[in-house]
Design a protein around this motif. Sequence first.
Motif, PDB file in Angstrom:
ATOM      1  N   LYS A   1      53.356  -8.167 -18.913  1.00 29.83           N
ATOM      2  CA  LYS A   1      54.180  -9.002 -19.793  1.00 29.83           C
ATOM      3  C   LYS A   1      53.500  -9.104 -21.150  1.00 29.83           C
ATOM      4  CE  LYS A   1      56.851 -13.257 -19.550  1.00 29.83           C
ATOM      5  NZ  LYS A   1      57.109 -14.467 -18.788  1.00 29.83           N
ATOM      6  N   GLY A   2      54.298  -9.051 -22.210  1.00 26.51           N
ATOM      7  CA  GLY A   2      53.768  -9.016 -23.568  1.00 26.51           C
ATOM      8  C   GLY A   2      53.866  -7.620 -24.164  1.00 26.51           C
ATOM      9  N   LYS A   3      54.166  -6.635 -23.295  1.00 25.19           N
ATOM     10  CA  LYS A   3      54.387  -5.267 -23.739  1.00 25.19           C
ATOM     11  C   LYS A   3      55.785  -4.826 -23.326  1.00 25.19           C
ATOM     12  CE  LYS A   3      49.606  -3.736 -23.308  1.00 25.19           C
ATOM     13  NZ  LYS A   3      48.724  -2.650 -22.860  1.00 25.19           N
ATOM     14  N   VAL A   4      56.327  -3.851 -24.037  1.00 28.26           N
ATOM     15  CA  VAL A   4      57.527  -3.162 -23.582  1.00 28.26           C
ATOM     16  C   VAL A   4      57.073  -2.255 -22.440  1.00 28.26           C
ATOM     17  CG1 VAL A   4      59.295  -1.475 -24.198  1.00 28.26           C
ATOM     18  CG2 VAL A   4      58.627  -3.234 -25.852  1.00 28.26           C
ATOM     19  N   VAL A   5      57.754  -2.337 -21.295  1.00 30.03           N
ATOM     20  CA  VAL A   5      57.333  -1.574 -20.118  1.00 30.03           C
ATOM     21  C   VAL A   5      58.419  -0.565 -19.745  1.00 30.03           C
ATOM     22  CG1 VAL A   5      56.618  -1.667 -17.700  1.00 30.03           C
ATOM     23  CG2 VAL A   5      55.945  -3.505 -19.269  1.00 30.03           C
TER      24      VAL A   5
ATOM     25  N   ASP B   1      61.716  -5.662 -21.708  1.00 32.23           N
ATOM     26  CA  ASP B   1      61.281  -6.171 -23.004  1.00 32.23           C
ATOM     27  C   ASP B   1      59.923  -6.860 -22.874  1.00 32.23           C
ATOM     28  OD1 ASP B   1      61.753  -8.759 -21.999  1.00 32.23           O
ATOM     29  OD2 ASP B   1      63.671  -8.975 -23.029  1.00 32.23           O
ATOM     30  N   LYS B   2      59.413  -7.385 -23.970  1.00 33.15           N
ATOM     31  CA  LYS B   2      58.074  -7.979 -23.961  1.00 33.15           C
ATOM     32  C   LYS B   2      57.992  -9.253 -23.125  1.00 33.15           C
ATOM     33  CE  LYS B   2      56.732  -6.034 -28.400  1.00 33.15           C
ATOM     34  NZ  LYS B   2      56.339  -6.304 -29.793  1.00 33.15           N
ATOM     35  N   GLU B   3      59.156  -9.822 -22.797  1.00 31.32           N
ATOM     36  CA  GLU B   3      59.188 -11.003 -21.928  1.00 31.32           C
ATOM     37  C   GLU B   3      59.282 -10.604 -20.452  1.00 31.32           C
ATOM     38  OE1 GLU B   3      62.412 -13.391 -23.356  1.00 31.32           O
ATOM     39  OE2 GLU B   3      61.385 -13.858 -25.241  1.00 31.32           O
ATOM     40  N   GLY B   4      59.276  -9.318 -20.184  1.00 33.67           N
ATOM     41  CA  GLY B   4      59.350  -8.834 -18.808  1.00 33.67           C
ATOM     42  C   GLY B   4      60.756  -8.789 -18.256  1.00 33.67           C
ATOM     43  N   LYS B   5      61.770  -8.812 -19.127  1.00 38.29           N
ATOM     44  CA  LYS B   5      63.168  -8.812 -18.686  1.00 38.29           C
ATOM     45  C   LYS B   5      63.779  -7.423 -18.852  1.00 38.29           C
ATOM     46  CE  LYS B   5      63.816 -13.724 -19.484  1.00 38.29           C
ATOM     47  NZ  LYS B   5      63.794 -14.050 -18.073  1.00 38.29           N
ATOM     48  N   ILE B   6      64.782  -7.140 -18.017  1.00 39.73           N
ATOM     49  CA  ILE B   6      65.403  -5.810 -17.978  1.00 39.73           C
ATOM     50  C   ILE B   6      66.333  -5.642 -19.182  1.00 39.73           C
ATOM     51  CG2 ILE B   6      66.799  -4.233 -16.608  1.00 39.73           C
ATOM     52  CD1 ILE B   6      66.052  -6.049 -14.150  1.00 39.73           C
ATOM     53  N   ALA B   7      65.966  -4.722 -20.083  1.00 37.04           N
ATOM     54  CA  ALA B   7      66.690  -4.583 -21.343  1.00 37.04           C
ATOM     55  C   ALA B   7      67.514  -3.315 -21.446  1.00 37.04           C
ATOM     56  CB  ALA B   7      65.699  -4.644 -22.511  1.00 37.04           C
TER      57      ALA B   7
END
Length: 200
Positions: A78-82, A171-177
């Motif tokens: 979290k805090g990064k685009v994954v 996204d950086k919040e760990g949500k599916i974008a």
Amino acid sequence: MSLSRAPRRTLFAVGVLTAALALSACGGGESDGTSGGGTNFVTTKGGISTAPKGKRATPGELAGETLEGERLDVADLKGKVVVLNAWGSWCGPCRAEAPHFAKVANDLEGQDVAFVGLNTRDSNKQQALTFEEDYEVPYPSLYDPAGKLILFGFPKGTLSLQGIPSTVVLDKEGKIAARALMALDDKKLRSMIDPLLREK
């Protein structure tokens, strides 16, 4: 309901999900730009689906052992685009997209991006490790031979991994974008990542 029926139903459900994954494996069709009926995401003509900020779902647990035997939990990123990419060494389209993923991962090294592979249906771990070596994949892959992370790591009705190859970007919040249900080249992959890097 009797106790003897409950396990049978669970096994049936797992069997159905496994069959669905097998049937969709190595599919390569592109979407026609339709929305995901009743969902909060839209699929472009290029086959990439996105969810707007504020309407993105959180994935379930995506953790386990990597091909190299190390523990990895996607929640720790979290805090990064994954970028999560489902692949198998046996999959032709996975071989086609692997150089593009390696290139983009190397190009974005040092930025707020993490790549994680989800290796599935490779009963022999060595074949998957050879794939990573052959294509110089610079990031780890969770070893998921039965596809449990792919099947159960995403809530119903979200942008989930379906078929092999497929890619989801958090996204950086760990949500599916964003999601793509096809092999990607570097341009399409960057089109999923770059907007999320710019988000505040």
